[in-house]
Design a protein around this motif. Structure first.
Motif, PDB file in Angstrom:
ATOM      1  N   UNK A 747      10.505  -8.374   4.834  1.00 37.38           N
ATOM      2  CA  UNK A 747      11.619  -7.529   5.234  1.00 37.38           C
ATOM      3  C   UNK A 747      11.244  -6.826   6.526  1.00 37.38           C
ATOM      4  N   UNK A 748      12.019  -5.859   6.928  1.00 36.03           N
ATOM      5  CA  UNK A 748      11.714  -5.117   8.151  1.00 36.03           C
ATOM      6  C   UNK A 748      12.249  -3.710   8.021  1.00 36.03           C
ATOM      7  N   UNK A 749      11.692  -2.833   8.841  1.00 37.25           N
ATOM      8  CA  UNK A 749      12.235  -1.489   8.928  1.00 37.25           C
ATOM      9  C   UNK A 749      13.533  -1.529   9.722  1.00 37.25           C
ATOM     10  N   UNK A 750      14.433  -0.627   9.396  1.00 36.42           N
ATOM     11  CA  UNK A 750      15.680  -0.450  10.144  1.00 36.42           C
ATOM     12  C   UNK A 750      15.782   1.022  10.509  1.00 36.42           C
ATOM     13  N   UNK A 751      15.648   1.328  11.787  1.00 41.66           N
ATOM     14  CA  UNK A 751      15.676   2.726  12.188  1.00 41.66           C
ATOM     15  C   UNK A 751      14.505   3.503  11.640  1.00 41.66           C
ATOM     16  N   UNK A 752      13.370   2.827  11.496  1.00 41.86           N
ATOM     17  CA  UNK A 752      12.169   3.485  10.995  1.00 41.86           C
ATOM     18  C   UNK A 752      12.057   3.554   9.491  1.00 41.86           C
ATOM     19  N   UNK A 753      13.103   3.105   8.792  1.00 42.49           N
ATOM     20  CA  UNK A 753      13.143   3.212   7.337  1.00 42.49           C
ATOM     21  C   UNK A 753      13.221   1.828   6.690  1.00 42.49           C
ATOM     22  N   UNK A 754      12.747   1.735   5.468  1.00 44.00           N
ATOM     23  CA  UNK A 754      12.891   0.507   4.690  1.00 44.00           C
ATOM     24  C   UNK A 754      12.724   0.810   3.218  1.00 44.00           C
ATOM     25  N   UNK A 755      12.784  -0.231   2.414  1.00 46.69           N
ATOM     26  CA  UNK A 755      12.635  -0.037   0.981  1.00 46.69           C
ATOM     27  C   UNK A 755      12.513  -1.353   0.254  1.00 46.69           C
ATOM     28  N   UNK A 756      12.057  -1.271  -0.981  1.00 42.84           N
ATOM     29  CA  UNK A 756      12.006  -2.432  -1.859  1.00 42.84           C
ATOM     30  C   UNK A 756      12.059  -1.944  -3.302  1.00 42.84           C
ATOM     31  N   UNK A 757      12.200  -2.894  -4.223  1.00 42.02           N
ATOM     32  CA  UNK A 757      12.259  -2.582  -5.643  1.00 42.02           C
ATOM     33  C   UNK A 757      11.306  -3.509  -6.388  1.00 42.02           C
ATOM     34  N   UNK A 758      10.632  -2.949  -7.383  1.00 39.90           N
ATOM     35  CA  UNK A 758       9.827  -3.779  -8.278  1.00 39.90           C
ATOM     36  C   UNK A 758      10.333  -3.582  -9.695  1.00 39.90           C
ATOM     37  N   UNK A 759      10.147  -4.603 -10.519  1.00 35.24           N
ATOM     38  CA  UNK A 759      10.638  -4.553 -11.890  1.00 35.24           C
ATOM     39  C   UNK A 759       9.572  -5.045 -12.845  1.00 35.24           C
ATOM     40  N   UNK A 760       9.673  -4.593 -14.100  1.00 30.65           N
ATOM     41  CA  UNK A 760       8.753  -5.055 -15.127  1.00 30.65           C
ATOM     42  C   UNK A 760       9.157  -6.449 -15.599  1.00 30.65           C
ATOM     43  N   UNK A 761       8.203  -7.148 -16.191  1.00 29.63           N
ATOM     44  CA  UNK A 761       8.452  -8.538 -16.601  1.00 29.63           C
ATOM     45  C   UNK A 761       8.209  -8.755 -18.098  1.00 29.63           C
ATOM     46  N   UNK A 762       8.057  -7.654 -18.849  1.00 32.72           N
ATOM     47  CA  UNK A 762       7.937  -7.801 -20.289  1.00 32.72           C
ATOM     48  C   UNK A 762       6.550  -7.604 -20.846  1.00 32.72           C
ATOM     49  N   UNK A 763       5.602  -7.208 -20.019  1.00 34.93           N
ATOM     50  CA  UNK A 763       4.220  -7.012 -20.475  1.00 34.93           C
ATOM     51  C   UNK A 763       3.716  -5.666 -19.980  1.00 34.93           C
ATOM     52  N   UNK A 764       2.652  -5.176 -20.623  1.00 38.78           N
ATOM     53  CA  UNK A 764       2.027  -3.918 -20.230  1.00 38.78           C
ATOM     54  C   UNK A 764       0.817  -4.205 -19.347  1.00 38.78           C
ATOM     55  N   UNK A 765       0.354  -3.160 -18.670  1.00 37.35           N
ATOM     56  CA  UNK A 765      -0.829  -3.305 -17.826  1.00 37.35           C
ATOM     57  C   UNK A 765      -0.685  -2.513 -16.548  1.00 37.35           C
ATOM     58  N   UNK A 766      -1.461  -2.906 -15.544  1.00 38.19           N
ATOM     59  CA  UNK A 766      -1.407  -2.262 -14.238  1.00 38.19           C
ATOM     60  C   UNK A 766      -0.721  -3.193 -13.245  1.00 38.19           C
ATOM     61  N   UNK A 767       0.349  -2.730 -12.685  1.00 36.02           N
ATOM     62  CA  UNK A 767       1.059  -3.486 -11.667  1.00 36.02           C
ATOM     63  C   UNK A 767       0.683  -2.988 -10.289  1.00 36.02           C
ATOM     64  N   UNK A 768       0.559  -3.899  -9.356  1.00 40.72           N
ATOM     65  CA  UNK A 768       0.161  -3.528  -7.999  1.00 40.72           C
ATOM     66  C   UNK A 768       1.147  -4.086  -6.994  1.00 40.72           C
ATOM     67  N   UNK A 769       1.620  -3.198  -6.136  1.00 43.06           N
ATOM     68  CA  UNK A 769       2.476  -3.591  -5.025  1.00 43.06           C
ATOM     69  C   UNK A 769       1.701  -3.393  -3.735  1.00 43.06           C
ATOM     70  N   UNK A 770       1.605  -4.448  -2.935  1.00 45.33           N
ATOM     71  CA  UNK A 770       0.911  -4.384  -1.657  1.00 45.33           C
ATOM     72  C   UNK A 770       1.950  -4.419  -0.541  1.00 45.33           C
ATOM     73  N   UNK A 771       1.858  -3.435   0.355  1.00 47.55           N
ATOM     74  CA  UNK A 771       2.801  -3.298   1.460  1.00 47.55           C
ATOM     75  C   UNK A 771       2.027  -3.366   2.767  1.00 47.55           C
ATOM     76  N   UNK A 772       2.419  -4.298   3.634  1.00 48.85           N
ATOM     77  CA  UNK A 772       1.730  -4.444   4.911  1.00 48.85           C
ATOM     78  C   UNK A 772       2.733  -4.442   6.048  1.00 48.85           C
ATOM     79  N   UNK A 773       2.531  -3.521   6.977  1.00 48.39           N
ATOM     80  CA  UNK A 773       3.326  -3.511   8.203  1.00 48.39           C
ATOM     81  C   UNK A 773       2.525  -4.163   9.306  1.00 48.39           C
ATOM     82  N   UNK A 774       3.195  -4.920  10.139  1.00 43.65           N
ATOM     83  CA  UNK A 774       2.505  -5.648  11.189  1.00 43.65           C
ATOM     84  C   UNK A 774       1.660  -4.689  12.036  1.00 43.65           C
ATOM     85  N   UNK A 775       0.417  -5.105  12.260  1.00 41.73           N
ATOM     86  CA  UNK A 775      -0.498  -4.297  13.059  1.00 41.73           C
ATOM     87  C   UNK A 775      -1.234  -3.234  12.282  1.00 41.73           C
TER      88      UNK A 775
END
Length: 798
Positions: A747-775
């Motif tokens: 995806x990309x930022x729009x006007x300096x802002x952005x967003x995303x959504x994560x959802x559960x898949x039916x199991x317990x544990x530790x979920x990790x979201x990795x976010x990388x902006x270019x540079x």
């Protein structure tokens, strides 16, 4: 018993009656889905509304226990967009023609007890349906899917069907009960406060359609203290409890007069925004946490005291949260301008019945919208819709949103979309110029919106004007005592049809973007409350962002008493609220003089000389050096003759205090002061580096009766925390563990802002979201994912 049916559905984008008899071992070619579900995920923009217009099928197996034989077996659908036909074991059970209200399908006579059954839903989400809101153009996407939860209800044949608690501010309660029962059935119950302490008891008595109580020492539901109570009822036969029901409610009285809106007898100016129930990518299909978050944003971040659910009834989870927060709700039947034929109107009547009966226990709801949004007058039609609402709930007024003046007023309140403000005129029409009945209540239900679409990456002047237009309307509404309040259009940007929007199928009408990131206009609303300090500055103070390099007016939105300004740590001046916006609780602060007292302290000029120099400097900004009016030319002459300030010195002063071209370092600091204390600070420094700021609304996800979601917002900021509105950098996303993305990985930022959504898949544990902006280096957001507890305690899966 109530069993969750949100897992293990099979979905296909077509329908055929042969699917009803297809063996379960041949379902593997279908998509396995969890509810809530949308028939089609969408790109953030440049989407195609044709993609969700289909006749699809949802199917699942259903094990019905042998010991349930003799009981009532019902499927409860919270929302199915838009025409649902329910089948059980190939037998058609019912059809429901509204995508925005709940319905039940009684499958008792169709199930096999002690065996496996098949439930199927034929879901028609085409906009060619002859039901509201379809039939004409619509300025929003209607999506499609089983987008709310589905439940299996297993009840005795004697059970409650509906209970309405009408509770007034003085403690008087009238309980209306509808149910299936036998002659030897009795009922009993309790009224409990929020600490589960008994406020009143209902002694055992024969089944009655109405019970009147008056508990002592109740606390009313208010905007600041939204006290909630629970009515707990039991149906008893031969000493055994055969059914029970809990209804949450509040004691409060609402009323409109010709002088405004009154809550519990106190006048209350309504200040709110319109809300759609849509999200990027997912359309309508999000679970409770996403719904509840919008209510939190409206109340806690935007400082609103009311919301309009445009243009249809919305999730019970959202309204529940409004109850809890003290956020008033105006809800209305589905529709947008078009009125159809008699069959269409009959469905609209049913929509009124379902809306009122399903939502009337919510204390937050203060008015029923019984008119198709912006439709023409139709007396016979609207006499019927008003009659239905009033018969089912005489405790609330009716309204009907229109865009025409002096319309036939069959409702209790004239609700009007007022788009008169165009930037240089009045913020709103006077009530007397609009309503056909001055003796009734009047409120504005939409303003701004399409009159000035705005993106976070628009130029600074555009974003500032967008905010000021909202402020002008709020100010003028505030000055008119006989206007009960207003709802701005709208809370956030949204996907729309090809006939609307900005060419990319997005209406940029919101005070927030689609991900609920704030535009500058959001600060107009946020600054009207006192609980959270607010200080937002319209300008980046970068002269290159302005015509001729001139800063012009700097607008500050704050709930402070005044603002102090510093330049390079030198005090410039203090600035108070603008009297032009006197109808607001906290008017914006308009700073036109960024020189302030600097000439006196830095140049040693006396007060009179400093004032004259500033007049001339700002005159050059306004008229140009060769266009000064006679009055300013005379001042220039006086400064030369008396103070020996020649043109060379004036050019030097202009560059030093006004222009600033080539100045190596220029820093600005704004301080909001309230009660003598600094409550918020904003700094503007030359850009030195970029930071990716990431915020998630939760770090704990609960995979309960439905999947759970987290809303993750990110923004590019400078080292002082200011959003970089012209940053459009790319973002890469990836997940690990028991979560997945709802939407694209790029995806990309729009006007300096952005967003995303994560959802559960039916199991317990530790979920990790990795976010990388270019540079930049990759960042981690970790989630604790729990299973089977939390949001809806006591549910059972089947």
């Amino acid at each position: 018993m109530k069993y969750s049916l949100n897992d293990d559905w099979f979905f296909t984008r077509y329908f055929d009656t042969e699917l009803m008899t297809l063996p379960g071992d041949q379902w593997e070619n279908f998509e396995k889905v969890r509810l809530p579900h949308s028939v089609q995920l969408f790109p953030r923009n440049y989407c195609n509304e044709d993609d969700y217009q289909m006749v699809s099928t949802y199917m699942r197996h259903l094990d019905i226990k042998k010991e349930w034989e003799g009981k009532n077996i019902t499927l409860f659908f919270e929302g199915a967009a838009h025409e649902a036909t329910v089948y059980c074991n190939g037998q058609e059970i019912c059809r429901h023609g509204c995508g925005y209200t709940a319905f039940e399908a009684d499958i008792t006579d169709a199930v096999v007890f002690g065996g496996q059954n098949t439930v199927a839903v034929r879901l028609d989400s085409r906009e060619s349906l002859n039901v509201p809101p379809f039939g004409g153009q619509i300025d929003y996407l209607t999506f499609g899917g089983l987008y709310r939860q589905v439940w299996l209800l297993v009840r005795e044949n004697s059970h409650f069907k509906d209970v309405f608690v009408r509770a007034e501010m003085d403690g008087m309660m009238e309980i209306q009960i509808r149910g299936v029962h036998t002659e030897n059935t009795v009922i009993r119950g309790h009224v409990l406060d929020r600490e589960k302490k008994e406020a009143a008891a209902i002694s055992e008595r024969p089944f009655a359609d109405k019970i009147v109580l008056k508990p002592e020492n109740i606390k009313p539901w208010t905007l600041s203290q939204p006290w909630l109570y629970t009515l707990s009822l039991e149906m008893v036969r031969d000493g055994a409890v055969v059914d029970s029901l809990n209804v949450r409610f509040g004691f409060r009285t609402v009323a409109f007069t010709d002088q405004g809106f009154f809550l519990n007898g106190k006048r209350c100016k309504l200040r709110g925004l319109n809300r759609h129930q849509s999200w990027p990518y997912m359309g309508y299909g999000v679970p409770a946490r996403g719904q509840r978050l919008d209510a939190d944003i409206l109340k806690r971040k935007l400082g609103c005291n009311a919301v309009r659910t445009s243009h249809y009834p919305q999730s019970q989870d959202f309204i529940d949260r409004c109850d809890e927060l003290g956020l008033l709700v105006f809800t209305e039947i589905p529709g947008w301008q078009h009125i159809g034929d008699e069959a269409w109107k009959n469905q609209a009547m049913e929509n009124v019945r379902e809306m009122v009966t399903q939502y009337r226990n919510h204390p937050s709801i203060f008015m029923w919208g019984v008119r198709i949004n912006e439709s023409a007058d139709d007396d016979e039609f609207y006499e019927r819709t008003n009659a239905i609402a009033r018969s089912l709930d005489p405790s609330r007024p009716t309204g009907g949103v229109r865009c025409i003046k002096n319309s036939r007023l069959l409702e209790d309140v004239y609700t009007y979309n007022d788009f008169v403000h165009s930037g240089h005129n009045a913020g709103c029409e006077a009530k007397k110029n609009v309503t056909s009945d001055m003796s009734k209540g009047y409120m504005i239900t939409e303003y701004c919106g399409h009159m000035f679409p705005t993106k976070n990456y628009d130029c600074e002047e555009h974003r500032t004007e967008h905010a000021l237009r909202h402020a002008r309307v709020l100010a003028d509404v505030g000055k008119n005592r006989d206007i009960a309040g207003s709802f701005g259009w709208c809370m956030f940007d949204y996907n729309t049809h090809r006939d609307f929007g900005s060419g990319d199928r997005v209406c940029y009408h919101g005070v927030m973007d689609m991900f609920r990131n704030p535009k500058l206009a959001a600060a107009v609303y946020a600054s009207q409350q006192n609980k959270t300090p607010v200080l937002e500055v319209s300008s980046s103070m970068d002269i290159g962002d302005h015509p001729a390099g001139q800063l012009g007016k700097v607008i500050v939105f704050t709930n402070g008493d005044f603002v102090r300004l510093y330049k390079n740590d030198e005090y410039v001046g203090s600035y108070g609220p603008s009297p032009a916006y006197g109808g607001m609780k906290h008017p914006p602060v308009i700073i036109e003089d960024t020189v302030g007292s600097l000439l006196e302290r830095k140049e040693g000029y006396d007060q009179k000389t400093a004032r004259m120099v500033k007049d001339c400097l700002y005159g050059v900004v306004k008229y140009g050096p060769d266009g000064l009016p006679k009055k300013l030319r005379l001042k220039m002459a006086w400064l030369l003759a008396v103070k020996h300030i020649d043109q060379g010195k004036m050019r030097e002063l202009f560059g030093k205090y006004i222009g600033g071209w080539g100045e190596k370092h220029r820093t600005w600091r704004f301080e909001a002061v309230r009660g003598g204390q600094v409550i918020a600070v904003r700094e503007r420094l030359p850009f030195e580096g970029m930071i990716l700021d990431i915020h998630s609304d939760t770090k704990v996800l609960v995979d309960g009766p439905a999947w759970d979601m987290a809303t993750v917002n990110f923004s590019a900021r400078d080292t002082c925390g200011n959003v970089l509105n012209y940053c459009q950098n790319g973002i890469s996303l990836r997940t690990e563990g028991p979560i997945e993305l709802c939407g694209p990985a790029q995806t990309s930022l729009c006007g300096g802002w952005g967003g995303c959504y994560v959802r559960t898949v039916g199991a317990a544990g530790t979920g990790r979201l990795y976010v990388k902006m270019e540079g930049m280096e990759e960042k981690l957001v970790a989630f604790t994912v729990k299973k089977g507890e939390g949001v809806n305690d006591g549910f059972n899966k089947i």
